[in-house]
Motif scaffolding. Structure first.
Motif, PDB file in Angstrom:
ATOM      1  N   VAL A 151       0.855  -1.304  -0.149  1.00  0.00           N
ATOM      2  CA  VAL A 151       0.020   0.059  -0.110  1.00  0.00           C
ATOM      3  C   VAL A 151       0.894   1.070  -0.013  1.00  0.00           C
ATOM      4  O   VAL A 151       2.164   1.317   0.486  1.00  0.00           O
ATOM      5  CB  VAL A 151      -0.905  -0.014   1.153  1.00  0.00           C
ATOM      6  N   PRO A 152       0.456   2.365  -0.342  1.00  0.00           N
ATOM      7  CA  PRO A 152       1.171   3.478  -0.364  1.00  0.00           C
ATOM      8  C   PRO A 152       1.863   3.879   1.046  1.00  0.00           C
ATOM      9  O   PRO A 152       1.279   3.749   2.099  1.00  0.00           O
ATOM     10  CB  PRO A 152       0.282   4.708  -0.834  1.00  0.00           C
ATOM     11  N   HIS A 153       2.927   3.943   1.013  1.00  0.00           N
ATOM     12  CA  HIS A 153       3.794   4.825   2.316  1.00  0.00           C
ATOM     13  C   HIS A 153       4.720   5.764   2.171  1.00  0.00           C
ATOM     14  O   HIS A 153       5.194   5.927   0.992  1.00  0.00           O
ATOM     15  CB  HIS A 153       4.098   3.456   3.097  1.00  0.00           C
ATOM     16  N   VAL A 154       5.157   6.134   3.340  1.00  0.00           N
ATOM     17  CA  VAL A 154       6.321   7.253   3.089  1.00  0.00           C
ATOM     18  C   VAL A 154       7.605   6.528   3.208  1.00  0.00           C
ATOM     19  O   VAL A 154       7.964   5.440   3.750  1.00  0.00           O
ATOM     20  CB  VAL A 154       6.495   8.126   4.325  1.00  0.00           C
ATOM     21  N   GLN A 155       8.425   6.859   1.978  1.00  0.00           N
ATOM     22  CA  GLN A 155       9.849   6.171   2.178  1.00  0.00           C
ATOM     23  C   GLN A 155      10.600   7.057   3.083  1.00  0.00           C
ATOM     24  O   GLN A 155      10.773   8.213   2.864  1.00  0.00           O
ATOM     25  CB  GLN A 155      10.435   6.206   0.731  1.00  0.00           C
ATOM     26  N   ASN A 156      11.154   6.405   3.936  1.00  0.00           N
ATOM     27  CA  ASN A 156      11.983   7.089   5.239  1.00  0.00           C
ATOM     28  C   ASN A 156      13.409   6.469   5.272  1.00  0.00           C
ATOM     29  O   ASN A 156      13.840   6.476   6.414  1.00  0.00           O
ATOM     30  CB  ASN A 156      11.269   6.965   6.643  1.00  0.00           C
ATOM     31  N   LEU A 157      13.991   6.271   4.103  1.00  0.00           N
ATOM     32  CA  LEU A 157      15.319   5.833   4.267  1.00  0.00           C
ATOM     33  C   LEU A 157      16.397   6.775   4.353  1.00  0.00           C
ATOM     34  O   LEU A 157      17.476   6.782   4.590  1.00  0.00           O
ATOM     35  CB  LEU A 157      15.638   4.812   3.076  1.00  0.00           C
ATOM     36  N   PHE A 158      16.179   7.697   3.710  1.00  0.00           N
ATOM     37  CA  PHE A 158      16.913   9.062   3.147  1.00  0.00           C
ATOM     38  C   PHE A 158      16.848  10.122   4.171  1.00  0.00           C
ATOM     39  O   PHE A 158      15.611  10.609   4.605  1.00  0.00           O
ATOM     40  CB  PHE A 158      17.055   9.267   1.771  1.00  0.00           C
ATOM     41  N   LYS A 159      17.637  10.828   4.258  1.00  0.00           N
ATOM     42  CA  LYS A 159      17.838  12.219   5.227  1.00  0.00           C
ATOM     43  C   LYS A 159      16.699  13.309   4.268  1.00  0.00           C
ATOM     44  O   LYS A 159      17.101  13.552   3.221  1.00  0.00           O
ATOM     45  CB  LYS A 159      19.269  12.624   5.153  1.00  0.00           C
TER      46      LYS A 159
END
Lengths: 574, 329
Positions: A151-159
């Motif tokens: 499902v759609p989500h926020v990508q939180n890998l990067f600064k």
């Protein structure tokens, strides 16, 4: 109800005008026709608009479905390439992935996780990886080797970089026999711009949901996230593919074949149907009102052009009834029918006036001729001559003949006057004629003979007085050639409904011209009345088909015939 | 002759009647089908144009503008204390003939005159975010600031510390919403014996001033273990100060609003909780209300509270909180 009875009452009282009735009728008919027309039209229009709405919704949704399914196929293809490339050498693999990310702007990152969820490798579009990742939203432990779409989500890998993505991930077995998971984070920009552009009606739109009802992409995603808008996710989840209408909203749903996404088209019945229909109805109502108003105007105009001259005509007729003789008719203007009526009426007026004139003239003529006949009877010459004859008879001692003569003369006058009546019985008329013949025979010293041939049945009918006498006089004076034995035959007989009286003499006769002349010209013979007088009286009394006809042969005979209708004493009031 | 002239007159009037009919019919259908209106103009005048908060607000306003087919413009002064510029912007907008102004007041009192002038010029005013001291405003859409302040208080009290030595870094004291938030916070925590308000400062709403003030405060009062702050810029200033002094572990920061930096700080620990408003909804509703007012729609409520959410490190990636924290572009 009351109005109706009032109108009926008015009609009964004949107070209602033709124009009112006509206008009313026409308006009623037009109204009924319009109402039926509008109902039928609206019904058809609404139906077709509803069908239209569903069709256009279906079309939009299937377009989006094709587009999105194309896109997901594309992504699956890329995923497949990624999977294959995982087998390549480290450097080639890196280069390929980096190139892929650079080319495909919608691919945010490719990540490789170990089975435990540890990030092994990543390729991004130049973002700096966080030192410490709080919760890795791009990783989800997979149970099988199938392709998984999150499902759609926020990508939180990067600064300082938090794009909204959908993750495609797949479990792969490496050559070492380890299970690793490859994930690809995809931004929706590509499909989004397409989905955003699709409109159904003015406010309708499409969005993408998964089979659990989660919204994958929505053109108004931010509104939904901000809590300003809600979709009927639960409701939509239960719907099968196809179009459904709920609360005035049409939901059209198509499920993709290659993944569990569904394209949902949302359009509004109000907007696609109701607004247009009400707009249409407004236009139609306007047209109807225009038609009705026009009809009323036309009706009034028509009625005016017809009923006003009709009223004039009626007034003219009433005037004519009151004063027929002095009436002067001015033609009424108006429609063709009115003009025709007016002309006919004018013609009739003229004819009636002519007839009245004629009747009056005839009356005058009749009185004159009757008076003439009477005067002729009291012709002094005839009286003197007769009295001379009687005196002479007395002198020579022919007393008996003298008495007879006096009697005949007396009866002659009695019948002539006959209390002033114009009609007497045939019997009396015959007596009158016989008296006259008797006197004349004395006077002419029996130079002629006379005979009566009378049908008994005729005696009771009525005839004009002094009809036979002028004919006999004419026969004696003009017809008989006194040098030889004269013969006078008087016949009376029935012929169907008529009575015929003829006076025949075997005298000098006449030419055809003479015969006609006698009936045309008032020829006074020694103060006596002519055959014309007789003819005129009979015609005035009984009609043109009756009267006197003369037939004759020169030097042989003359026959004068009187034709009269049978008129019994009972049928004629004296 | 007379009759003839009469019938000519009738024909003349009938033809005029028909021409009028046809014209009416045409105009009706044209109106129905083309829907031509001159666009309504709405000016959004904010406190600033640079912060994530206001950008999101503008995004919301823009979405509403698209939805209702309006002309929406965005303006705001360079810094968040500049009520003079704001007043000029209002006057200019009125001069330009806008139909409505969606306004967020820098100063509760200093903006009143300009607002009242605009209203008397026939412009509808819808207040978002920050109120102005005027009765002529048509609608107010904002966070319930007192409640938001209370929410900060709840977050502070939810900590396990025995003693709560609180430092307050608030922004411009003339701004209504900041004062309301602080009041809500103070009313909620003052009764609690764990709480001591050690220091309270008001700074201009910039990162630098907030940072400097925080560093000064922490240096003067090192016992402070809780810092609360009430808007986006002061939140970042406090965060940077904590980072610089490296006191993230011993200092709990309850901050306001979100942007990518403060979210990063929440993740890394400089900030421990964020009270997040709903600027998108504010912008959207502000313009929507302006539209409704201009269309004479019945507005049931003239005071609308938008939602606020308390986000902590633990729940920041919950799906519903993702939606609150990260705007979808």
């Amino acid at each position: 109800m009351k109005l109706k009875t009032n109108i009926l009452k008015k009609i009964r009282e004949r107070r209602i005008s033709l124009s009112f009735v006509m206008t009313g009728l026409v308006v009623c008919i037009v109204l009924v026709a319009c109402v039926i027309g509008v109902i039928v039209f609206t019904y058809c229009y609404v139906n077709s608009m509803e069908e239209n709405a569903v069709t256009s919704s279906e079309q939009a949704v299937s377009q989006v479905r094709n587009m999105v399914s194309h896109y997901t196929e594309d992504m699956q293809g890329i995923m497949e390439m990624v999977r294959i490339n995982m087998g390549e050498a480290q450097e080639e693999r890196s280069e390929f992935f980096q190139n892929l990310i650079d080319i495909r702007k919608d691919v945010e990152a490719i990540t490789v996780h170990s089975e435990e969820g540890k990030l092994i490798a990543y390729w991004s579009n130049g973002q700096e990886l966080k030192e410490q990742i709080h919760t890795n939203l791009s990783y989800k432990k997979l149970e099988d080797e199938g392709l998984f779409i999150s499902v759609p989500h926020v990508q939180n890998l990067f600064k300082n970089y938090y794009p909204w993505v959908v993750t495609f991930s797949q479990r792969i077995k490496t050559e070492d026999g380890e299970n690793i998971q490859v994930s690809m984070d995809i931004r929706f920009s590509n499909i989004a711009s397409y989905v955003d552009k699709v409109g159904i009606g003015a406010h309708g739109y499409c969005f993408i949901a998964d089979t659990d009802g989660n919204i994958v992409y929505h053109p108004q995603q931010q509104l939904i996230y901000a809590g300003l808008k809600e979709e009927q996710s639960e409701k939509i989840r239960t719907y099968r593919d196809g179009s459904h209408t709920f609360n005035g909203v049409i939901y059209t749903i198509h499920t993709l074949e290659n993944c569990d996404w569904r394209i949902v088209g949302v359009s509004y019945v109000d907007e696609l149907v109701t607004v247009r229909v009400s707009g249409m109805i407004r236009v139609v109502m306007f047209v109807v009102i225009t038609v009705v108003v026009t009809t009323v105007l036309a009706g009034v105009l028509l009625a005016k052009s017809f009923s006003k001259p009709a009223k004039e005509l009626a007034a003219a007729m009433r005037r004519f009834v009151r004063e027929a003789e002095s009436f002067e008719f001015y033609p009424v203007k108006g429609t063709e029918e009115i003009v025709a009526l007016s002309d006919s009426f004018g013609h009739m007026v003229l004819q009636i006036q002519e007839l009245m004139e004629k009747v009056r003239n005839e009356e005058i003529t009749l009185r004159k001729t009757e008076l003439n006949a009477l005067q002729a009877q009291i012709n002094p010459h005839f009286l003197y001559n007769t009295l001379d004859s009687i005196a002479w008879m007395c002198e020579v001692g022919r007393t008996k003949e003298a008495i007879e003569m006096v009697n005949a003369l007396a009866r002659l006058f009695r019948i002539s006057i006959s209390k002033g009546h114009e009609l007497i019985t045939v019997k009396q008329e015959l007596q009158h004629a016989e008296c006259y013949l008797k006197i004349q025979k004395f006077r002419y010293k029996s130079q002629f003979n006379y005979t009566f041939q009378v049908e008994e049945s005729c005696l009771g009918y009525l005839c004009n007085k002094i009809t036979l006498q002028p004919l006999i006089e004419n026969a004696i004076v003009h017809g008989l050639d006194l040098s030889e034995e004269g013969e006078i035959l008087i016949e009376v007989f029935e012929e169907e409904q008529d009575i015929i009286m003829t006076v025949y003499d075997n005298g000098v006769g006449m030419s055809t011209e003479q015969c006609e002349e006698i009936l045309q010209k008032d020829v006074h013979q020694k103060g006596g009345i002519g055959i014309k007088n007789v003819n005129d009286r009979i015609k005035i009394y009984f009609g043109e088909q009756y009267g006197v006809t003369i037939s004759s042969e020169l030097d042989e005979w003359t026959k004068v015939e009187i034709r009269m209708p049978k008129i019994s004493e009972e049928s004629y009031e004296m | 002759m007379k009759c003839n002239r009469k019938s000519k007159m009738i024909v003349f009037f009938l033809s005029i009647y028909f021409v009028i009919n046809v014209c009416c019919a045409c105009s009706i259908t044209e109106k129905e089908w083309t829907g031509e209106h001159s666009k309504i103009q709405v000016a959004v005048i904010a406190k600033s144009t640079t912060s994530a908060y206001w950008k999101t607000t503008f995004a919301g306003a823009s979405a509403a503008g698209t939805e209702y087919n309006l002309d929406v413009s965005f303006e705001g002064p360079e810094n968040e204390e500049d009520y003079e510029t704001q007043n000029q912007m209002i006057r200019k907008a009125v001069e330009n003939g806008v139909d409505a102004i969606v306004f967020s007041a820098v100063d509760y009192n200093a903006n009143v005159e300009a607002v009242n002038e605009a209203v008397s010029a026939g412009v509808k005013i819808v207040i978002i975010d920050s109120d102005v001291n005027s009765d002529l405003v048509s609608a107010r859409i904002s966070t319930d600031n007192y409640k938001a302040g209370k929410m900060v208080g709840e977050a502070v009290l939810s900590g396990t510390e025995e003693v709560l030595q609180v430092g307050i870094v608030n922004f411009d004291e003339h701004s209504e919403n900041g004062q309301q938030r602080e009041k809500g916070f103070l009313d909620y925590v003052e009764a609690n014996e764990r709480v001591t308000i050690v220091s309270s400062v008001n700074v201009n709403s910039t990162i630098e001033e907030a940072k400097a003030a925080t560093i000064k405060m922490l240096k003067e009062q090192p016992q402070i273990n809780i810092i609360v702050t009430f808007n986006e810029w002061t939140s970042l200033g406090v965060g940077y100060a904590v980072q610089e002094l490296d006191v993230a572990d011993k200092t709990r920061v309850v901050a306001f609003d979100s942007n990518v930096v403060s979210v990063g700080m929440l993740e890394t620990g400089e900030v421990d909780a964020l009270v997040v408003q709903n600027p998108y909804a504010m912008g959207y509703l502000g313009v929507e209300y302006a539209w409704m007012l201009l269309n004479d729609d019945k507005i049931r409520e003239t005071n609308i509270d938008t939602t606020t959410t308390l986000i902590t490190r633990d729940n920041m990636y919950a799906p519903e909180n993702q939606k609150v924290l990260f705007s979808f572009e």
